[in-house]
Write an enzyme that holds these catalytic residues in place. Structure first.
Site, mmCIF file in Angstrom:
data_model
loop_
_atom_site.group_PDB
_atom_site.id
_atom_site.type_symbol
_atom_site.label_atom_id
_atom_site.label_comp_id
_atom_site.label_asym_id
_atom_site.label_seq_id
_atom_site.Cartn_x
_atom_site.Cartn_y
_atom_site.Cartn_z
ATOM 1 N N TYR A 1 0.819 -1.205 0.000
ATOM 2 C CA TYR A 1 0.000 0.000 0.000
ATOM 3 C C TYR A 1 0.861 1.266 0.000
ATOM 4 O O TYR A 1 0.445 2.292 -0.528
ATOM 5 C CB TYR A 1 -0.928 0.028 1.221
ATOM 6 C CG TYR A 1 -2.244 -0.671 1.005
ATOM 7 C CD1 TYR A 1 -2.289 -2.029 0.733
ATOM 8 C CD2 TYR A 1 -3.443 0.030 1.065
ATOM 9 C CE1 TYR A 1 -3.500 -2.677 0.533
ATOM 10 C CE2 TYR A 1 -4.654 -0.613 0.871
ATOM 11 C CZ TYR A 1 -4.676 -1.957 0.598
ATOM 12 O OH TYR A 1 -5.878 -2.586 0.398
ATOM 13 N N LYS B 1 3.188 -15.277 1.914
ATOM 14 C CA LYS B 1 3.552 -16.081 0.741
ATOM 15 C C LYS B 1 5.069 -16.235 0.719
ATOM 16 O O LYS B 1 5.756 -15.699 -0.153
ATOM 17 C CB LYS B 1 3.056 -15.404 -0.536
ATOM 18 C CG LYS B 1 1.570 -15.557 -0.779
ATOM 19 C CD LYS B 1 1.180 -16.927 -1.327
ATOM 20 C CE LYS B 1 1.609 -17.110 -2.775
ATOM 21 N NZ LYS B 1 1.294 -18.481 -3.266
ATOM 22 N N ASP C 1 -2.672 -18.004 0.187
ATOM 23 C CA ASP C 1 -3.683 -18.549 -0.742
ATOM 24 C C ASP C 1 -4.392 -19.746 -0.100
ATOM 25 O O ASP C 1 -5.625 -19.857 -0.146
ATOM 26 C CB ASP C 1 -3.062 -18.920 -2.101
ATOM 27 C CG ASP C 1 -1.865 -19.844 -1.990
ATOM 28 O OD1 ASP C 1 -1.275 -19.974 -0.896
ATOM 29 O OD2 ASP C 1 -1.506 -20.464 -3.017
ATOM 30 N N ASP D 1 -6.446 -7.178 3.475
ATOM 31 C CA ASP D 1 -7.555 -6.521 2.773
ATOM 32 C C ASP D 1 -8.443 -7.579 2.134
ATOM 33 O O ASP D 1 -9.670 -7.565 2.287
ATOM 34 C CB ASP D 1 -6.979 -5.576 1.709
ATOM 35 C CG ASP D 1 -8.070 -4.852 0.944
ATOM 36 O OD1 ASP D 1 -9.039 -4.391 1.585
ATOM 37 O OD2 ASP D 1 -7.959 -4.762 -0.289
ATOM 38 N N ASP E 1 -12.319 -9.324 3.548
ATOM 39 C CA ASP E 1 -13.570 -9.316 2.766
ATOM 40 C C ASP E 1 -14.148 -10.727 2.670
ATOM 41 O O ASP E 1 -15.359 -10.921 2.752
ATOM 42 C CB ASP E 1 -13.332 -8.760 1.353
ATOM 43 C CG ASP E 1 -13.659 -7.276 1.259
ATOM 44 O OD1 ASP E 1 -13.550 -6.579 2.296
ATOM 45 O OD2 ASP E 1 -14.012 -6.812 0.159
HETATM 46 C C1 IPM Z 1 -10.557 -1.506 3.265
HETATM 47 C C2 IPM Z 1 -10.757 -0.844 1.931
HETATM 48 C C3 IPM Z 1 -9.596 0.117 1.670
HETATM 49 C C4 IPM Z 1 -8.337 -0.700 1.583
HETATM 50 C C5 IPM Z 1 -9.773 1.018 0.429
HETATM 51 C C6 IPM Z 1 -11.065 1.820 0.492
HETATM 52 C C7 IPM Z 1 -8.597 1.933 0.245
HETATM 53 O O1 IPM Z 1 -10.888 -1.805 0.943
HETATM 54 O O2 IPM Z 1 -10.472 -0.784 4.274
HETATM 55 O O3 IPM Z 1 -10.510 -2.740 3.314
HETATM 56 O O4 IPM Z 1 -7.995 -1.231 0.514
HETATM 57 O O5 IPM Z 1 -7.656 -0.830 2.594
HETATM 58 MG MG MG Z 2 -10.954 -3.807 1.668
#
Ligand code: IPM
Ligand code: MG
Length: 369
Positions: free
Chosen positions: A140, A191, A224, A248, A252
């Site tokens: 990042y 990884k 993975d 990240d 999700d």
């Molecule tokens: C998160 C989001 C952010 C990230 C974006 C909005 C920059 O996806 O907080 O998970 O990638 O960290």
């Molecule tokens: Mg995210």
């Protein structure tokens, strides 16, 4: 002494869900706590007002606040703005400049919602995992980060994955500390089979464990394979510690196990201040700005409300208040109160964002009697 909260509601559904958090804050203020709230801009709305995704003045306030509550940033309206001032840049600057290196993303399956998961009920029932994501390093922020013109009609895009020992040490320590007050298990994901940063990550986590946390059970997984295991048998995990990019993605994935992205809170914490012990902190829902439903009163405010519960716990040493708020959410869900995202295949009637907030405040009030 009053607690200073800086509220950055942001874009899309951010202001709507934050409106419900304000009701909850109002309830706690009426019941013995003292929060002072100030609002400011971040993301696309800040760009519209100041040409920056977060202004220096707002950054100053964020640095001074006891905690920052953030809604969501971004939306199609800002697709064409320059990369440096895109809405997400505001969020990234807050994380970086406040040095919020530890991102805590719990994924908890509420009993009333176990049938909403994309996995079978038995795989997610009782699920309670915590992803500890490194938040201020890795790809990042690594330099160089650019698109170079090679002058032969070709361009070259570069992002840099970079980690120093201290960055891995401090995030590993946070994960081990949290595991000790949970099920005492940490799984580290990287990884190391293709990335040098993965090799160092693995070495450092192993060393921190050996030196200071040998009582905690530690395992390692390639990221993975970890993603695969998260959807195969998620309950095998307690705390997962991983880098910024893998965290990240994996968070999700973990979010969807619980039924709706509209349920998941997060906390981003800095190191404790040497003098005061206070950590800089920002709390935000894991979901985004959902521009498709913004302004319609459809959004689920629970992720944002549970993020405030995390603030109570981690910034204000008010674990009891956090428990009460979480119990109120649990009760409302058990009573069948649902925003649209929680309706599932059987359908039913959805309540609005503000009706959900009202129901949670009413449950708080009931619980206090
Ligand atoms: C998160 C989001 C952010 C990230 C974006 C909005 C920059 O996806 O907080 O998970 O990638 O960290
Ligand atoms: Mg995210």
């Amino acid at each position: 002494m009053a607690h200073d909260l800086l509220i950055l509601a942001g874009d899309g559904i951010g202001p709507e869900v934050m409106g419900e958090v304000k009701k909850v804050i109002g309830w706690f203020n009426a019941n013995g706590m003292a929060f002072e709230v100030e609002d400011d801009l971040v993301g696309g709305c800040a760009y519209d007002a100041h040409g920056q995704a977060v202004s220096d003045a707002t950054m100053d306030k964020a640095l001074k606040a006891d905690a920052v509550l953030l809604g969501a940033v971004g939306g199609p309206k800002w697709d064409k703005v320059p990369y440096e001032v895109r809405p997400e840049a505001g969020l990234l600057r807050l994380r970086k400049d406040l040095e919020l290196f530890a991102n805590l993303r719990p994924a908890k399956c509420f009993d009333a919602l176990a049938d909403f998961s994309s996995l079978k009920r038995e795989l997610v029932e009782g699920l309670d995992i915590l992803i500890v994501r490194e938040l201020t390093g890795g790809v990042y922020f690594g330099e160089p980060k650019e698109i170079r013109d090679l002058g032969n009609g070709q361009k070259r895009a570069i992002d840099t994955q970079v980690y120093d020992t201290y960055e891995i040490e401090r995030i590993a320590s946070v994960a081990f500390e949290l595991a000790r007050v949970r099920q005492n298990r940490v799984c580290s994901m990287e990884k190391r089979n293709v990335m040098r940063s993965g090799v160092l990550w693995n070495e450092v986590v192993t060393q921190v464990h050996k030196d200071r946390y040998a009582d905690v059970q530690l395992s390692h997984m390639l990221a993975d394979a970890g993603g695969m295991q998260l959807v195969r048998a998620p309950k095998q995990f307690d705390v997962i510690v991983t880098d910024n990019l893998f965290g990240d993605m994996l968070s999700d994935v973990a979010a969807m196990l619980t039924g709706s992205l509209g349920m998941l809170p997060s906390a981003s914490l800095g190191a404790p201040d040497a003098a005061t012990g206070r950590r800089k902190a920002l709390y935000e829902p894991v979901h985004g700005s959902a521009p498709d439903i913004a302004g319609q009163g459809k959004a689920n405010p629970i992720a944002c409300i549970l993020s405030f519960a995390m603030a109570l716990r981690y910034s204000f040493n008010a674990g009891d208040a956090a428990d009460r708020l979480e119990a109120a959410v649990e009760k409302v869900l058990a009573d069948g109160v649902r925003t649209g995202d929680l309706l599932g295949p059987q359908g039913g009637t959805a309540v609005s964002t503000s009706q959900m907030g009202d129901a949670i405040v009413a449950a708080l009030e009931d619980g206090a009697r």
